[in-house]
Design a protein around this motif. Structure first.
Motif, PDB file in Angstrom:
ATOM      1  N   GLU A  89       0.708  22.690   0.822  1.00 30.75           N
ATOM      2  CA  GLU A  89       1.777  22.747   1.822  1.00 30.75           C
ATOM      3  C   GLU A  89       2.857  23.745   1.406  1.00 30.75           C
ATOM      4  N   ARG A  90       3.430  24.422   2.404  1.00 30.74           N
ATOM      5  CA  ARG A  90       4.464  25.413   2.119  1.00 30.74           C
ATOM      6  C   ARG A  90       5.838  24.776   1.933  1.00 30.74           C
ATOM      7  N   SER A  91       6.026  23.576   2.437  1.00 31.54           N
ATOM      8  CA  SER A  91       7.232  22.785   2.152  1.00 31.54           C
ATOM      9  C   SER A  91       6.796  21.352   1.900  1.00 31.54           C
ATOM     10  N   TRP A  92       7.499  20.665   1.013  1.00 29.76           N
ATOM     11  CA  TRP A  92       7.022  19.366   0.569  1.00 29.76           C
ATOM     12  C   TRP A  92       8.148  18.585  -0.116  1.00 29.76           C
ATOM     13  N   LYS A  93       7.864  17.317  -0.343  1.00 34.53           N
ATOM     14  CA  LYS A  93       8.792  16.435  -1.070  1.00 34.53           C
ATOM     15  C   LYS A  93       8.014  15.688  -2.132  1.00 34.53           C
ATOM     16  N   THR A  95       8.537  12.710  -5.115  1.00 30.48           N
ATOM     17  CA  THR A  95       9.380  11.669  -5.691  1.00 30.48           C
ATOM     18  C   THR A  95       8.775  11.218  -7.022  1.00 30.48           C
ATOM     19  N   VAL A  96       9.593  11.268  -8.063  1.00 29.09           N
ATOM     20  CA  VAL A  96       9.165  10.873  -9.396  1.00 29.09           C
ATOM     21  C   VAL A  96       9.913   9.594  -9.758  1.00 29.09           C
ATOM     22  N   GLY A  97       9.179   8.503  -9.914  1.00 26.62           N
ATOM     23  CA  GLY A  97       9.840   7.242 -10.192  1.00 26.62           C
ATOM     24  C   GLY A  97      10.687   6.812  -9.007  1.00 26.62           C
ATOM     25  N   ASP A  98      11.790   6.146  -9.301  1.00 28.42           N
ATOM     26  CA  ASP A  98      12.658   5.636  -8.242  1.00 28.42           C
ATOM     27  C   ASP A  98      13.901   6.477  -8.020  1.00 28.42           C
ATOM     28  N   ASP A  99      14.133   7.468  -8.895  1.00 25.67           N
ATOM     29  CA  ASP A  99      15.447   8.109  -8.833  1.00 25.67           C
ATOM     30  C   ASP A  99      15.409   9.621  -9.055  1.00 25.67           C
ATOM     31  N   PHE A 100      14.279  10.252  -8.779  1.00 24.05           N
ATOM     32  CA  PHE A 100      14.149  11.687  -9.047  1.00 24.05           C
ATOM     33  C   PHE A 100      13.352  12.301  -7.896  1.00 24.05           C
ATOM     34  N   THR A 101      13.970  13.233  -7.167  1.00 25.43           N
ATOM     35  CA  THR A 101      13.341  13.838  -5.998  1.00 25.43           C
ATOM     36  C   THR A 101      13.355  15.359  -6.106  1.00 25.43           C
ATOM     37  N   VAL A 102      12.214  15.982  -5.834  1.00 26.57           N
ATOM     38  CA  VAL A 102      12.103  17.433  -5.787  1.00 26.57           C
ATOM     39  C   VAL A 102      11.659  17.814  -4.377  1.00 26.57           C
ATOM     40  N   ILE A 103      12.377  18.738  -3.759  1.00 28.56           N
ATOM     41  CA  ILE A 103      12.090  19.178  -2.397  1.00 28.56           C
ATOM     42  C   ILE A 103      11.756  20.666  -2.416  1.00 28.56           C
ATOM     43  N   GLY A 104      10.580  21.017  -1.921  1.00 28.14           N
ATOM     44  CA  GLY A 104      10.167  22.403  -1.847  1.00 28.14           C
ATOM     45  C   GLY A 104      10.334  22.948  -0.445  1.00 28.14           C
ATOM     46  N   LEU A 105      10.919  24.140  -0.331  1.00 23.94           N
ATOM     47  CA  LEU A 105      11.175  24.778   0.962  1.00 23.94           C
ATOM     48  C   LEU A 105      10.433  26.106   1.071  1.00 23.94           C
ATOM     49  N   ASP A 106       9.971  26.404   2.265  1.00 26.08           N
ATOM     50  CA  ASP A 106       9.365  27.703   2.540  1.00 26.08           C
ATOM     51  C   ASP A 106      10.441  28.624   3.102  1.00 26.08           C
ATOM     52  N   SER A 107      10.865  29.587   2.303  1.00 23.58           N
ATOM     53  CA  SER A 107      11.904  30.529   2.757  1.00 23.58           C
ATOM     54  C   SER A 107      11.321  31.866   3.196  1.00 23.58           C
ATOM     55  N   SER A 108       9.978  31.965   3.248  1.00 22.06           N
ATOM     56  CA  SER A 108       9.347  33.249   3.567  1.00 22.06           C
ATOM     57  C   SER A 108       9.287  33.482   5.074  1.00 22.06           C
ATOM     58  N   THR A 109       9.221  34.762   5.427  1.00 26.41           N
ATOM     59  CA  THR A 109       9.028  35.198   6.809  1.00 26.41           C
ATOM     60  C   THR A 109       7.841  36.147   6.825  1.00 26.41           C
ATOM     61  N   PRO A 110       6.810  35.894   7.643  1.00 26.96           N
ATOM     62  CA  PRO A 110       5.607  36.723   7.584  1.00 26.96           C
ATOM     63  C   PRO A 110       5.896  38.222   7.649  1.00 26.96           C
ATOM     64  N   ASP A 111       5.366  38.955   6.663  1.00 30.57           N
ATOM     65  CA  ASP A 111       5.410  40.418   6.616  1.00 30.57           C
ATOM     66  C   ASP A 111       6.822  40.993   6.517  1.00 30.57           C
ATOM     67  N   GLU A 112       7.768  40.194   6.063  1.00 27.21           N
ATOM     68  CA  GLU A 112       9.131  40.679   5.856  1.00 27.21           C
ATOM     69  C   GLU A 112       9.631  40.230   4.488  1.00 27.21           C
ATOM     70  N   SER A 113      10.553  41.020   3.917  1.00 26.73           N
ATOM     71  CA  SER A 113      11.119  40.658   2.617  1.00 26.73           C
ATOM     72  C   SER A 113      12.237  39.640   2.738  1.00 26.73           C
ATOM     73  N   ARG A 114      12.900  39.623   3.889  1.00 24.88           N
ATOM     74  CA  ARG A 114      14.036  38.721   4.048  1.00 24.88           C
ATOM     75  C   ARG A 114      13.576  37.275   4.043  1.00 24.88           C
ATOM     76  N   GLY A 115      14.497  36.400   3.772  1.00 26.02           N
ATOM     77  CA  GLY A 115      14.191  34.988   3.756  1.00 26.02           C
ATOM     78  C   GLY A 115      14.961  34.232   4.818  1.00 26.02           C
ATOM     79  N   GLU A 116      14.422  33.095   5.225  1.00 25.53           N
ATOM     80  CA  GLU A 116      15.081  32.230   6.200  1.00 25.53           C
ATOM     81  C   GLU A 116      14.494  30.829   6.092  1.00 25.53           C
ATOM     82  N   ILE A 117      15.352  29.834   6.147  1.00 26.39           N
ATOM     83  CA  ILE A 117      14.884  28.449   6.171  1.00 26.39           C
ATOM     84  C   ILE A 117      14.589  28.027   7.606  1.00 26.39           C
ATOM     85  N   GLY A 118      15.438  28.397   8.535  1.00 27.07           N
ATOM     86  CA  GLY A 118      15.225  28.056   9.940  1.00 27.07           C
ATOM     87  C   GLY A 118      15.743  26.669  10.268  1.00 27.07           C
ATOM     88  N   ARG A 119      16.092  26.476  11.529  1.00 31.68           N
ATOM     89  CA  ARG A 119      16.726  25.234  11.949  1.00 31.68           C
ATOM     90  C   ARG A 119      15.834  24.001  11.782  1.00 31.68           C
TER      91      ARG A 119
END
Length: 247
Positions: A89-93, A95-119
């Motif tokens: 998955e390009r974005s994901w969550k 959870t490690v144990g009960d109190d540790f969270t890592v969130i992955g975001l896809d900031s890429s835009t196809p065929d462009e160098s700029r980044g965007e998270i989007g609404r």
């Protein structure tokens, strides 16, 4: 203690990838036995299918669990589709144990160098961080593009187009760590109670000035966050030490 190794910008390809450097890094990181490896994008150089196939074989050499988000180079040449097929998955969550969270975001835009998270992804992020606040979780947000400019990287061209809104969300939710790559230059900013940490390039030949191939190691205890910069095949040193946020 939780130990995270942060790698970025491998640029696997025929032209811009240093295989010897990568293999040295694999050995070092496996010897560290971290709890997880976070990879903040630009796994490939051109997003070609064969580059992703090669990347899959290389990444399988790491023994700890590895979690990746795509970079702008990965989104080229339909790579944003290949990423999901071969990397996950390009974005994901996570959870490690009960109190540790890592969130992955896809900031890429196809065929462009700029980044965007989007609404839509931004709204999803806000919901996940709301839960972190309610549950008093240690929170880590992972994305390729930097949310704030990095020194000694030249003219700014492609920070996130919606960086202001994203940075406000991250800091008002007091995210503990924001991990990025993209510029091939290690750096730490602290804004309010949030640490914003960039990794250098693990194995690309495209390096600025005297920067070396490197990766970051985060030792996260109940009281402190220690950040070490490891130069591949060379020295390591304490890059920064900060008290953990207290609820």
């Amino acid at each position: 203690m939780t130990v995270i190794v942060h790698i970025s910008d491998l640029h696997i390809s025929k032209a811009n990838f240093d295989e010897e450097m990568f293999m040295a890094a694999v050995s070092e990181i496996n010897n560290l036995q971290p709890d997880m490896i976070i990879l903040t994008g630009d796994i490939t150089d051109n997003g070609y299918y064969k580059e992703f196939e090669q990347a899959s074989r290389y990444l399988a050499m790491f023994e700890p669990p590895l979690f990746a988000v795509p970079g702008n180079h990965d989104a080229r040449n339909l790579g944003y589709q290949t990423f999901e097929e071969l990397m996950g998955e390009r974005s994901w969550k996570l959870t490690v144990g009960d109190d540790f969270t890592v969130i992955g975001l896809d900031s890429s835009t196809p065929d462009e160098s700029r980044g965007e998270i989007g609404r839509p992804q931004h709204l999803w992020l806000e919901h996940q961080l709301d839960e972190c606040v309610v549950n008093e979780n240690f929170s880590v947000v992972v994305l390729h593009h930097h949310v704030i400019s990095i020194p000694q990287t030249g003219r700014e061209r492609n920070v996130l187009s919606d960086s202001g809104d994203i940075l406000k969300t991250l800091t008002t939710h007091e995210v503990d760590l924001i991990l990025s790559g993209h510029k091939h230059v290690p750096n730490i900013w602290k804004i309010n109670e949030t640490l914003i940490v960039n990794a250098g390039s693990l194995s690309s030949v495209k390096l600025r000035g005297k920067n070396l191939n490197s990766y970051n190691v985060y030792n996260i205890s109940e009281d402190n966050i220690e950040i070490y910069l490891h130069n591949v095949g060379g020295d390591k040193f304490l890059f920064g030490e900060y008290p953990r946020n207290k609820i």
